[in-house]
Write an enzyme that holds these catalytic residues in place. Structure first.
Site, PDB file in Angstrom:
ATOM      1  N   GLU A   1      39.066 -22.384  -4.348  1.00  0.00           N
ATOM      2  CA  GLU A   1      39.091 -23.401  -5.525  1.00  0.00           C
ATOM      3  C   GLU A   1      39.083 -24.945  -5.269  1.00  0.00           C
ATOM      4  O   GLU A   1      39.387 -25.860  -4.501  1.00  0.00           O
ATOM      5  CB  GLU A   1      40.186 -23.390  -6.134  1.00  0.00           C
ATOM      6  CG  GLU A   1      40.703 -22.127  -6.693  1.00  0.00           C
ATOM      7  CD  GLU A   1      39.887 -21.783  -8.230  1.00  0.00           C
ATOM      8  OE1 GLU A   1      39.474 -23.061  -8.366  1.00  0.00           O
ATOM      9  OE2 GLU A   1      39.654 -20.039  -8.499  1.00  0.00           O
TER      10      GLU A   1
ATOM     11  N   CYS B   1      43.513 -31.298  -9.627  1.00  0.00           N
ATOM     12  CA  CYS B   1      42.074 -31.023  -9.420  1.00  0.00           C
ATOM     13  C   CYS B   1      41.305 -30.338 -10.817  1.00  0.00           C
ATOM     14  O   CYS B   1      40.890 -30.112 -11.633  1.00  0.00           O
ATOM     15  CB  CYS B   1      42.044 -29.466  -9.147  1.00  0.00           C
ATOM     16  SG  CYS B   1      42.687 -28.264  -9.131  1.00  0.00           S
TER      17      CYS B   1
END
Length: 482
Positions: free
Chosen positions: A250, A284
């Site tokens: 990720e 993020c």
């Protein structure tokens, strides 16, 4: 809680000292240290790998109800101590106490969720195409899992990796970010006392260049789950490939929030404030691109700037603080460089863009808004990890969607609209793993999959039942009566 920071490595059920220590400084008040935390040596990394490999078979074969009890115990304690541990998290990461407390509470929910998943590990039985043959499809643990987690969600990101890894019978070696070791030690202490077998869970503090590289290059590791930057993610993928180690990555993103012409103005501003500036933009999932239709542009910008002017920036533990400091001096310097870069491009600074002085010496920055930006500029193409958003004006939904998709990333995207047609088109056409309608781009649930597309993610999804695709291996068994 009290702990010996110099004996902060946890290997094979024991707390150990390291080769040296690194100071943990409070970003809200740099005069305050949370202690000098141990750093693992290369030999200790191998010691943890050996311990995890030796312990994994017995942990996998442990009765399901015992594993369920262990995970529930961890989750229950995290929730019960969310005020205390949230305060600790806020002191070392910088997010306001409400966010720190919420992160600990959510981390407990991850463990509770996967405690229930322990009892849902069911397989399939099928008839074979051959007479008198039956087929069983089951799942087994991958083996030894290295977990490398970031500093921006030091407990939650680790929890949503550690919990399913243990639930599905894997052993774990956890390397957290060096900026947030206290939260890692606190979680490890809870896991230790909950009854996980010695060696089935290990904590290694240390640098990515030493601890991280050793883990990702080891042939004795069966899987690596990593959350961090794209550049480091590429390194993980390249290192694990020669050993055929499965990896789950990720990485970064460049999320956009579309403000449609028919958007409710208050909802649009609320979603922007929460998505762009909570957590000091260090997410993020933060919406750093604001794609605004021209019909609503001026009214939206005026309302947004008014709300931004009301946001309180200060010490993470101060009452009423919406935005704490950024995590350290290096991040703050990078943020200010992006402000200057935006000015060089010709963007109009509408609000903020300053380093702030507060009562305590810390890494404070104002929430920042730029207008009249172009999607091709690097400020709209690179992840900033700053409390900085850039407005782009568009004339139609089609142009808005094209702008949203014009990026190498694809984690989240959002739209604020009252139109069912617009929301339906957006959900279908946004090239992201997560889509938000009338919500901030930041904020996801723990029982459903999380992940992105393009350069944002690689490998199976995290969270929910989908996590089993990474942490288990499918076995197909055929049987005919003797």
């Amino acid at each position: 809680m009290t702990y010996n920071t110099e004996s902060a490595l946890y290997i094979d059920g024991q707390w150990l000292q390291g080769a040296n220590t690194v100071a943990n400084v409070n970003p809200s008040d740099t005069s305050q240290s949370l202690g000098d935390f141990a750093q693992a040596s290369l030999s200790q990394v191998q010691q943890a790998i050996d311990a995890a490999r030796n312990a994994q078979p017995s942990w996998e074969s442990t009765p399901l109800e015992f594993k369920q009890k262990v995970l529930n115990t961890i989750g229950d304690e995290l929730i019960a101590r969310c005020d205390e541990l949230g305060r600790l998290l806020s002191m070392e990461e910088g997010k306001p106490f409400a966010e720190g407390r919420g992160e600990i509470y959510r981390s407990g929910q991850f463990f509770q969720y996967y405690a229930a998943e322990v009892l849902r590990q069911m397989g399939d039985i099928a008839d074979s195409v051959r007479p008198d043959v039956t087929v069983e499809v089951t799942r087994e643990a991958v083996g030894v899992v290295a977990i490398i987690s970031p500093w921006n969600f030091p407990t939650a990101t680790a929890a949503w990796k550690i919990a399913p890894a243990l639930a599905f019978g894997n052993s774990v070696i956890w390397k957290p970010a060096n900026l947030t070791p206290a939260s890692a030690v606190a979680l490890t202490d809870i896991i230790h006392r909950a009854g996980v077998h010695p060696g089935a869970f290990n904590l290694l503090l240390g640098s990515g260049a030493q601890v991280g590289d050793t883990l990702i290059n080891s042939p004795d590791i069966d899987a690596v789950s990593f959350t961090g930057s794209v550049d480091v993610g590429r390194t993980v993928a390249a290192a694990t490939a020669p050993n055929f180690v499965r990896c789950q990555l990720e990485m970064g993103s460049k999320n956009a929030l579309v403000i449609a012409s028919d958007a409710d103005l208050k909802s649009a501003v609320d979603a922007t404030i929460a998505g762009s500036f909570s957590g000091t933009g260090q997410k993020c999932t933060a919406s750093s691109r604001l794609v605004v239709m021209e019909d609503i542009h001026d009214a939206y910008v005026e309302a947004l700037i008014q709300r931004m002017s009301e946001l309180k920036v200060g010490h993470a533990l101060e009452d009423g603080v919406f935005m704490g400091p950024v995590v350290d001096e290096r991040q703050l310097s990078a943020n200010m460089s992006w402000v200057e870069r935006a000015k060089e491009h010709g963007a109009d600074l509408a609000f903020g863009g300053e380093r702030l002085d507060r009562e305590h010496n810390g890494f404070y920055m104002s929430p920042t808004l730029f207008l009249n930006t172009d999607n091709s500029w690097d400020i709209n193409q690179e992840e900033l990890f700053a409390p900085m958003a850039c407005v782009q004006k568009v004339s139609s939904l089609e142009e808005a969607i094209a702008t949203v998709n014009d990026t190498r990333f694809g984690l989240t995207a959002g739209i604020v609209t009252q139109s069912l047609r617009s929301s339906t088109l957006f959900k279908r056409q946004a090239q992201t793993g997560c889509v938000m309608v009338n919500l901030p781009t930041a904020g996801t649930d723990y029982h459903v999959p999380f992940g992105g597309r393009k350069e944002s993610s690689f490998g199976p999804r995290e969270q929910g039942q989908y996590a089993r695709d990474f942490y288990t291996i499918v076995k197909t068994a055929y049987q005919r009566p003797y």
